[in-house]
Write a protein that holds these residues in place. Sequence first.
Motif, PDB file in Angstrom:
ATOM      1  N   SER A 223       0.820  -1.202   0.000  1.00 54.04           N
ATOM      2  CA  SER A 223       0.000   0.000   0.000  1.00 54.04           C
ATOM      3  C   SER A 223       0.863   1.264   0.000  1.00 54.04           C
ATOM      4  N   TRP A 224       0.381   2.268  -0.699  1.00 55.66           N
ATOM      5  CA  TRP A 224       1.002   3.594  -0.653  1.00 55.66           C
ATOM      6  C   TRP A 224      -0.066   4.636  -0.313  1.00 55.66           C
ATOM      7  N   LYS A 225      -1.151   4.155   0.286  1.00 51.67           N
ATOM      8  CA  LYS A 225      -2.284   5.019   0.621  1.00 51.67           C
ATOM      9  C   LYS A 225      -1.880   6.180   1.532  1.00 51.67           C
ATOM     10  N   HIS A 226      -0.880   5.957   2.383  1.00 54.86           N
ATOM     11  CA  HIS A 226      -0.429   7.018   3.296  1.00 54.86           C
ATOM     12  C   HIS A 226       0.103   8.245   2.540  1.00 54.86           C
ATOM     13  N   ALA A 227       0.468   8.090   1.273  1.00 57.75           N
ATOM     14  CA  ALA A 227       0.971   9.212   0.481  1.00 57.75           C
ATOM     15  C   ALA A 227      -0.155  10.068  -0.104  1.00 57.75           C
ATOM     16  N   ASN A 228      -1.375   9.595  -0.043  1.00 62.53           N
ATOM     17  CA  ASN A 228      -2.472  10.310  -0.676  1.00 62.53           C
ATOM     18  C   ASN A 228      -2.778  11.656  -0.044  1.00 62.53           C
ATOM     19  N   ASP A 229      -2.565  11.813   1.243  1.00 60.32           N
ATOM     20  CA  ASP A 229      -2.741  13.133   1.862  1.00 60.32           C
ATOM     21  C   ASP A 229      -1.796  14.134   1.210  1.00 60.32           C
ATOM     22  N   TRP A 230      -0.533  13.748   1.081  1.00 57.30           N
ATOM     23  CA  TRP A 230       0.469  14.631   0.470  1.00 57.30           C
ATOM     24  C   TRP A 230       0.131  14.907  -0.990  1.00 57.30           C
ATOM     25  N   LEU A 231      -0.266  13.866  -1.719  1.00 53.89           N
ATOM     26  CA  LEU A 231      -0.644  14.060  -3.120  1.00 53.89           C
ATOM     27  C   LEU A 231      -1.787  15.058  -3.242  1.00 53.89           C
ATOM     28  N   GLU A 232      -2.798  14.878  -2.436  1.00 53.16           N
ATOM     29  CA  GLU A 232      -3.981  15.728  -2.501  1.00 53.16           C
ATOM     30  C   GLU A 232      -3.698  17.165  -2.088  1.00 53.16           C
ATOM     31  N   GLN A 233      -2.944  17.341  -1.016  1.00 51.69           N
ATOM     32  CA  GLN A 233      -2.771  18.665  -0.437  1.00 51.69           C
ATOM     33  C   GLN A 233      -1.571  19.437  -0.987  1.00 51.69           C
ATOM     34  N   ILE A 234      -0.531  18.740  -1.418  1.00 55.81           N
ATOM     35  CA  ILE A 234       0.705  19.404  -1.833  1.00 55.81           C
ATOM     36  C   ILE A 234       0.985  19.225  -3.327  1.00 55.81           C
ATOM     37  N   TRP A 235       1.138  17.968  -3.739  1.00 54.87           N
ATOM     38  CA  TRP A 235       1.631  17.702  -5.089  1.00 54.87           C
ATOM     39  C   TRP A 235       0.642  18.080  -6.180  1.00 54.87           C
ATOM     40  N   ILE A 236      -0.609  17.649  -6.068  1.00 49.93           N
ATOM     41  CA  ILE A 236      -1.599  17.930  -7.107  1.00 49.93           C
ATOM     42  C   ILE A 236      -1.801  19.438  -7.289  1.00 49.93           C
ATOM     43  N   PRO A 237      -1.974  20.231  -6.229  1.00 47.75           N
ATOM     44  CA  PRO A 237      -2.111  21.680  -6.448  1.00 47.75           C
ATOM     45  C   PRO A 237      -0.903  22.294  -7.168  1.00 47.75           C
ATOM     46  N   GLN A 238       0.295  21.823  -6.842  1.00 49.90           N
ATOM     47  CA  GLN A 238       1.486  22.341  -7.517  1.00 49.90           C
ATOM     48  C   GLN A 238       1.528  21.895  -8.978  1.00 49.90           C
ATOM     49  N   ALA A 239       1.167  20.643  -9.231  1.00 48.50           N
ATOM     50  CA  ALA A 239       1.155  20.141 -10.606  1.00 48.50           C
ATOM     51  C   ALA A 239       0.115  20.876 -11.441  1.00 48.50           C
ATOM     52  N   LEU A 240      -1.044  21.136 -10.867  1.00 44.93           N
ATOM     53  CA  LEU A 240      -2.074  21.893 -11.583  1.00 44.93           C
ATOM     54  C   LEU A 240      -1.609  23.310 -11.869  1.00 44.93           C
ATOM     55  N   ALA A 241      -0.972  23.935 -10.896  1.00 51.97           N
ATOM     56  CA  ALA A 241      -0.456  25.294 -11.089  1.00 51.97           C
ATOM     57  C   ALA A 241       0.603  25.339 -12.181  1.00 51.97           C
ATOM     58  N   ALA A 242       1.330  24.230 -12.340  1.00 54.52           N
ATOM     59  CA  ALA A 242       2.361  24.152 -13.379  1.00 54.52           C
ATOM     60  C   ALA A 242       1.769  23.813 -14.747  1.00 54.52           C
ATOM     61  N   GLY A 243       0.470  23.503 -14.795  1.00 50.20           N
ATOM     62  CA  GLY A 243      -0.184  23.272 -16.072  1.00 50.20           C
ATOM     63  C   GLY A 243      -0.554  21.839 -16.396  1.00 50.20           C
ATOM     64  N   MET A 244      -0.348  20.909 -15.470  1.00 51.05           N
ATOM     65  CA  MET A 244      -0.718  19.526 -15.745  1.00 51.05           C
ATOM     66  C   MET A 244      -2.238  19.404 -15.813  1.00 51.05           C
ATOM     67  N   THR A 245      -2.736  18.735 -16.845  1.00 50.26           N
ATOM     68  CA  THR A 245      -4.170  18.530 -16.976  1.00 50.26           C
ATOM     69  C   THR A 245      -4.549  17.067 -17.158  1.00 50.26           C
ATOM     70  N   TYR A 246      -3.615  16.248 -17.639  1.00 45.49           N
ATOM     71  CA  TYR A 246      -3.897  14.834 -17.903  1.00 45.49           C
ATOM     72  C   TYR A 246      -2.937  13.958 -17.117  1.00 45.49           C
ATOM     73  N   TYR A 247      -3.501  12.952 -16.455  1.00 44.97           N
ATOM     74  CA  TYR A 247      -2.713  12.077 -15.600  1.00 44.97           C
ATOM     75  C   TYR A 247      -3.141  10.637 -15.869  1.00 44.97           C
ATOM     76  N   ALA A 248      -2.237   9.864 -16.456  1.00 47.40           N
ATOM     77  CA  ALA A 248      -2.472   8.440 -16.697  1.00 47.40           C
ATOM     78  C   ALA A 248      -1.733   7.656 -15.626  1.00 47.40           C
ATOM     79  N   HIS A 249      -2.434   6.764 -14.969  1.00 42.74           N
ATOM     80  CA  HIS A 249      -1.861   6.001 -13.866  1.00 42.74           C
ATOM     81  C   HIS A 249      -2.018   4.511 -14.152  1.00 42.74           C
ATOM     82  N   VAL A 250      -0.899   3.824 -14.320  1.00 39.79           N
ATOM     83  CA  VAL A 250      -0.922   2.369 -14.502  1.00 39.79           C
ATOM     84  C   VAL A 250      -0.895   1.751 -13.108  1.00 39.79           C
TER      85      VAL A 250
END
Length: 85
Positions: free
Chosen positions: A11-38
């Motif tokens: 499991s890497w579920k513990h990283a989801n707080d960081w993804l949601e609160q830190i990484w995703i907002p920064q990625a969106l601000a940088a212009g990311m719009t499409y995210y493919a996850h295998v």
Amino acid sequence: MLTDNRRLLGSWKHANDWLEQIWIPQALAAGMTYYAHVKAPGVFGQAAVEDMHLRVGSHLHLQLFEQMEEAVAWLREMQAIERGV
């Protein structure tokens, strides 16, 4: 963006707080719009990605895939749409 978790075990579920609160907002601000996850194999990896999808899927175009080839094809299709091809 393409994330390949096919070799991730556990499991890497513990990283989801960081993804949601830190990484995703920064990625969106940088212009990311499409995210493919295998997805990772196994129950724990599946549960983690489902939790991530619930948390961040409404903020960007996030697609979950079983196979790398499908994820790459989807990203290329999204690029073509963005370019108007």
